[in-house]
Design an enzyme around this catalytic site. Structure first.
Site, PDB file in Angstrom:
ATOM      1  N   SER A  69      27.673 -25.677  13.864  1.00  0.00           N
ATOM      2  CA  SER A  69      29.066 -25.466  14.264  1.00  0.00           C
ATOM      3  C   SER A  69      30.044 -26.317  13.459  1.00  0.00           C
ATOM      4  O   SER A  69      29.686 -27.358  12.900  1.00  0.00           O
ATOM      5  CB  SER A  69      29.241 -25.794  15.745  1.00  0.00           C
ATOM      6  OG  SER A  69      28.365 -25.027  16.524  1.00  0.00           O
TER       7      SER A  69
HETATM    8  N1  SAH Z   1      24.387 -26.389  18.545  1.00  0.00           N
HETATM    9  C1  SAH Z   1      24.000 -25.873  17.250  1.00  0.00           C
HETATM   10  C2  SAH Z   1      24.612 -24.526  16.977  1.00  0.00           C
HETATM   11  C3  SAH Z   1      23.538 -23.574  16.593  1.00  0.00           C
HETATM   12  S1  SAH Z   1      23.973 -21.877  16.494  1.00  0.00           S
HETATM   13  C4  SAH Z   1      24.285 -26.869  16.144  1.00  0.00           C
HETATM   14  O1  SAH Z   1      24.991 -27.857  16.386  1.00  0.00           O
HETATM   15  O2  SAH Z   1      23.772 -26.703  15.042  1.00  0.00           O
HETATM   16  C5  SAH Z   1      23.305 -21.257  18.007  1.00  0.00           C
HETATM   17  C6  SAH Z   1      21.834 -21.467  18.246  1.00  0.00           C
HETATM   18  O3  SAH Z   1      21.526 -20.826  19.488  1.00  0.00           O
HETATM   19  C7  SAH Z   1      20.923 -20.831  17.213  1.00  0.00           C
HETATM   20  O4  SAH Z   1      20.038 -21.786  16.707  1.00  0.00           O
HETATM   21  C8  SAH Z   1      20.161 -19.755  17.993  1.00  0.00           C
HETATM   22  O5  SAH Z   1      18.835 -19.559  17.568  1.00  0.00           O
HETATM   23  C9  SAH Z   1      20.221 -20.317  19.401  1.00  0.00           C
HETATM   24  N2  SAH Z   1      20.020 -19.336  20.463  1.00  0.00           N
HETATM   25  C10 SAH Z   1      20.527 -18.075  20.570  1.00  0.00           C
HETATM   26  N3  SAH Z   1      20.092 -17.489  21.690  1.00  0.00           N
HETATM   27  C11 SAH Z   1      19.296 -18.406  22.333  1.00  0.00           C
HETATM   28  C12 SAH Z   1      18.537 -18.400  23.537  1.00  0.00           C
HETATM   29  N4  SAH Z   1      18.509 -17.346  24.339  1.00  0.00           N
HETATM   30  N5  SAH Z   1      17.849 -19.502  23.858  1.00  0.00           N
HETATM   31  C13 SAH Z   1      17.854 -20.591  23.057  1.00  0.00           C
HETATM   32  N6  SAH Z   1      18.544 -20.668  21.907  1.00  0.00           N
HETATM   33  C14 SAH Z   1      19.256 -19.588  21.539  1.00  0.00           C
END
Ligand code: SAH
Length: 222
Positions: A69
């Protein structure tokens, strides 16, 4: 690895200082949140190809087609959660682990769930390298929350939920706070749910955001 620097190029410290100023000017003013961002090396969380852009205020691609993000959004969401030093927080979507690291510096305990094994493993390595021992990880479908550890004081969802995340809201303490991007399209509204202590919630729309979608189940690929 550090690249040789041209004379007029900014040092990493200067870039970080500029980022903090930009965040402040956009309303991220909570001291503990700013300190957490200041003391967390974002370049540890970005892929090799984008290392040089680690201190820009932008989201960047990570493995598995996901993103780390934008620092402003990380600051805004962390601040919006109204964390207290004793808070136990659930984060859905570990991704790079950057947001988890920031949360771990402001809250007492962070539980974080990711549906890609590879991302989870890489994030765990980073937490260990930084000595962040108050982050507990789980490979699984975050849509289910973490029932064994519920209820939580705070919940942050870092992937876009199509609509109100009822399962997660049910795992929040009566006066807890949940922050999540809600919407089915490429642009979602960042919502804050604040428990009224009686089973109801006040809902606020904080801003528009662009997150990758919250997907069902764990990823089949690595
Ligand atoms: N907080 C992260 C943002 C990652 S983007 C950072 O600081 O880098 C969102 C993430 O959510 C992705 O890695 C994706 O794989 C995960 N995601 C999406 N759906 C999900 C689910 N149902 N359960 C767990 N993770 C999920």
């Amino acid at each position: 690895m550090a690249q040789p620097m041209a004379e007029d190029e900014e040092t990493p410290e200067e870039r970080l200082a500029r980022l903090i100023l930009a965040l402040r000017s956009q309303g991220v003013t909570h001291p503990a949140v700013l300190t957490a961002i200041e003391t967390t090396p974002r370049d540890l969380f970005t892929p090799e190809l984008f290392k040089a852009r680690s201190w820009e205020d932008s989201a960047l691609p990570i493995a598995c087609g996901q993103t780390i993000s934008q620092p402003f959004i990380v600051g805004l969401m962390t601040q919006a959660l109204r964390l207290e030093p004793r808070s136990r927080v659930l984060e859905i979507g570990t991704g790079s682990g950057y947001q988890s690291a920031i949360l771990s510096k402001v809250a007492r305990l962070v539980y974080t769930v990711e549906r890609y094994r590879t991302l989870m493993a890489e994030a765990q390595t980073r937490f260990a390298a930084l000595g962040l021992t108050n982050i507990i990880t789980r490979f699984g479908d975050g849509g289910d929350g973490w029932p064994e550890q519920a209820p939580f004081d705070r919940i942050m969802v870092t992937a876009a939920a199509p609509d109100e995340p009822k399962t997660l809201l049910a795992q929040l303490k009566p006066a807890g706070v949940l922050v999540a991007p809600i919407g089915k399209g490429p642009v979602q509204s960042l919502r804050r749910y604040t428990g009224d202590g009686k089973g109801g919630f006040a809902v606020e729309v904080l801003t528009e955001v662009r997150f990758v979608p919250l997907l069902d189940g764990v990823a089949k690929e690595l």
